[in-house]
Design an enzyme around this catalytic site. Structure first.
Site, PDB file in Angstrom:
ATOM      1  N   HIS A   1       1.051   8.342   7.230  1.00  0.00           N
ATOM      2  CA  HIS A   1       1.897   7.337   7.837  1.00  0.00           C
ATOM      3  C   HIS A   1       3.385   8.788   7.917  1.00  0.00           C
ATOM      4  O   HIS A   1       4.049   7.792   9.009  1.00  0.00           O
ATOM      5  CB  HIS A   1       2.784   6.639   6.521  1.00  0.00           C
TER       6      HIS A   1
ATOM      7  N   LYS B   1       0.737  -0.578   0.015  1.00  0.00           N
ATOM      8  CA  LYS B   1      -0.173   0.448  -0.228  1.00  0.00           C
ATOM      9  C   LYS B   1       0.526   1.203  -0.215  1.00  0.00           C
ATOM     10  O   LYS B   1       2.297   1.044   0.973  1.00  0.00           O
ATOM     11  CB  LYS B   1      -0.769  -0.020   1.343  1.00  0.00           C
TER      12      LYS B   1
ATOM     13  N   HIS C   1       1.496   7.122   2.383  1.00  0.00           N
ATOM     14  CA  HIS C   1       0.937   9.091   1.860  1.00  0.00           C
ATOM     15  C   HIS C   1       1.185   9.327   3.036  1.00  0.00           C
ATOM     16  O   HIS C   1       1.966   9.158   4.398  1.00  0.00           O
ATOM     17  CB  HIS C   1      -0.065   8.257   1.440  1.00  0.00           C
TER      18      HIS C   1
END
Length: 572
Positions: free
Chosen positions: A133, A127, A130
């Site tokens: 995070h 994943k 982004h």
RNA sequence: GCCCUUGUAGCUCAGUGGAUAGAGCAAUGCUCUCCUAAAGCAUGUUAGCGGAGGUUCGACUCCUCUCAAGGGCACCA
């Protein structure tokens, strides 16, 4: 360094009966306005005990202590005993300490021999990494640095989200539509596209879900083909994460993610059964937490598979046995408050007294201007893009200012990335915020570049008078500190003196923003000093004294930035 | 419905019981022949701390109620 507060407490303790040294220490405070003194002792609390008006008590105590030589003067104002410390004594005390400790100034050994685990960042494999995070990553890193500075043995764990049914889905999707070359070229984006496609297809064809579950079971059973694929996905994803970690200057001691605990969960279930904590509920196995005001903890699904709460429990037990932690810290979003409350309670019910040493450090939510982030709908800001743009913007500013191009790359990285981290660590971590390009790329005012710039200015002065500064350091005992008793220089020295306490407080509260705020204060005061007073004056004695103060300010800023995970370039 | 978090100047935020509640941004004006102007200085009767009670000598800070926003509440993590 001599603790001035302790000295004052000692003096007061000799004169006040009926209050312990600790109580006195607790009452001593620093006045809001420095004009009212360096320290104050409010006497209201003593009124009942002494059966006298606070003002009178203050007057008496003041009379008893005013002759002590650490005081320049003492005053009694509205029942506050305001104490002014002898400035030269104070400045000498601080600057000698910084000169002695240097890059260790502000550190402590209160954590010596104790192990602290910090779990942070923990992205999901396949994943995108982004902007959401950044919080766990940067806050966790700073908490680790602060704990280490306080003398604790630290273990940094990246608890990767590398397990679960999602990998069954991924494997199925890859086999159906995937291709090796694309994955190698752009792992996250490609794997994510498979994942999205899987969900789209599964809506039309629900059998895919079954297939995914079966595939995950194969993975759990260690079937070589599935394991091989899973390992490959993991490695490719990690490569991409590592690129961001390198930009941020972040490292980990362990990447033991969820998969690492896959074989350690049976034991948890068995222990729960042995202790009669498990209950059947709609075919699932739960721990009932109603009497603690919590909803039930779901340990096993009705299909017999485990959930992440079980993995977290298994991980905590493993960590206790493997590391024997003093504190086990989880830097995870506040959305998971309930989850942590639940499993901390379960661990406690299992009879592990160390449950109390597990701490969840929550932080608020990041949203985008057009709503919450959503990977599936493409509404997402990649962390790497943010960092790159910040570096580019910095580079432009640097070139405009005519900085040498051969150092421009290095500096724009340090300043650009520092700006992003600084911004992230500016507010209390619990606050939600909305990501904005304008804000993250603003370099004026209370920002990282401002603090770094201040540091560079100080470094520049010391560079210009390197030899003299060296001798000033060596001859520090002969320094005439009376040159530093002006308002800005004395206030700066006072701020610098407070650094070790600031570090302790931010460590106890797991709150990096305390340090961020503090170094802004130091930078502001340094800039005021820099403007108010010329530093490289003709008089040698004055110059040397001032250089020592410049050095102390520079070290404090540098050490503070270091605790935030930000570099302090010597020029910019 | 229940639980958690947040609510302080136009905006973004500090301030975990003590003296007139502080910064940055935004606005206006000023300061580079002088150690880096990503800087500094000045200018706001700028908010009385969402609201109401209470505890305390003293409350933005602690307690209760209430309003608003965000998050969470079993087979995702």
């Amino acid at each position: 360094m001599i603790s001035i507060k302790d000295e004052i407490a000692k003096i007061l303790d000799d004169k006040i009966t009926g209050l312990s040294y600790e109580e006195i220490l607790d009452i001593i405070e620093i006045p809001a306005d420095p004009k009212m003194g360096d320290y104050a002792f409010p006497c209201f609390r003593l009124a009942k005990q002494f059966k006298k008006a606070p003002q009178m008590i203050a007057e008496e105590i003041k009379g008893d202590i005013e002759s002590a030589d650490i005081f320049e003067k003492t005053e009694n104002v509205n029942a506050y005993i305001n104490m002014f410390i002898s400035k030269e004594y104070f400045i000498k005390n601080v600057l000698s300490e910084v000169a002695k400790k240097q890059e260790k100034y502000g550190s402590s050994d209160i954590g010596a021999g104790k192990k602290v685990i910090v779990e942070y960042s923990s992205p999901n494999i396949a994943k995108p990494f982004h902007i959401g995070h950044i919080r766990s990553t940067v806050i966790g890193n700073s908490i680790y640095k602060i704990q280490e500075f306080l003398g604790y043995d630290t273990v940094r764990i990246n608890h990767l989200g590398d397990y679960g049914t999602q990998f069954g889905k991924m494997i199925v999707a890859y086999r159906k539509w995937g291709n090796e070359e694309d994955v190698v070229k752009e792992p996250i984006k490609t794997l994510l596209s498979y994942y999205v496609k899987f969900h789209d297809e599964a809506e039309k064809n629900p059998e895919l879900e079954d297939e995914a579950r079966k595939t995950f079971v194969k993975l759990e059973n260690g079937e070589p083909e599935e394991t091989e694929l899973w390992k490959w996905f993991r490695e490719e994803s990690l490569k991409e994460f590592t690129r961001v970690y390198e930009m941020l200057g972040i490292e980990f001691d362990s990447y033991a993610g969820e998969s690492f605990y896959s074989d350690k969960m049976d034991r948890v279930v068995k222990e729960l059964e042995d202790r009669n904590l498990l209950k059947d509920s709609n075919g699932a196995k739960i721990v009932d937490l109603e009497e603690y005001g919590l909803t039930p903890a779901l340990i096993k699904k009705s299909d017999g598979s485990t959930l992440y709460i079980t993995r977290d429990i298994a991980a905590a037990i493993y960590r206790k046995e493997h590391y024997d932690f003093y504190k086990n810290i989880y830097v995870v979003a506040s959305q998971q408050n309930l989850h942590f409350q639940q499993w901390f309670k379960v661990v406690e019910l299992m009879g592990y007294e160390w449950a109390k040493d597990c701490v969840h450090i929550p932080f608020g939510l990041v949203s985008l201007e057009d709503g919450t982030m959503s990977t599936r709908s493409g509404r997402v800001v990649f962390l790497e893009d943010v960092l790159k743009r910040a570096v580019l913007k910095t580079r432009e500013v640097i070139l405009e200012r005519g900085v040498n191009t051969d150092i421009a790359d290095d500096i724009s990285k340090k300043v650009g990335i520092g700006a992003v981290i600084f911004q992230e660590l500016s507010n209390n971590r619990i606050k939600d915020y909305t990501f904005s390009w304008e804000k993250v790329l603003n370099f004026e005012g209370e920002t990282g570049p401002y603090v770094q710039y201040t540091h560079a200015r100080a470094a520049s002065i010391l560079r210009n008078s390197e030899k003299e500064f060296d001798t000033a350091l060596k001859e520090i005992d002969d320094t005439d500190f009376s040159y530093l008793t002006g308002e800005a220089s004395y206030m700066l020295a006072k701020l610098i003196y407070g650094f070790p306490d600031v570090v302790k407080e931010s460590g106890e509260r797991y709150e990096p923003s305390i340090i961020t705020r503090y170094i802004v204060d130091v930078a502001q005061m340094f800039n005021r000093f820099y403007h108010d007073e010329h530093i490289l004056v003709d008089d040698e004695k004055e110059r040397k004294a001032k250089l020592l103060l410049v050095f102390a300010a520079m070290e404090t800023i540098r050490n503070g930035l270091g605790l935030l995970g930000i570099e302090a370039p010597d020029r910019m």
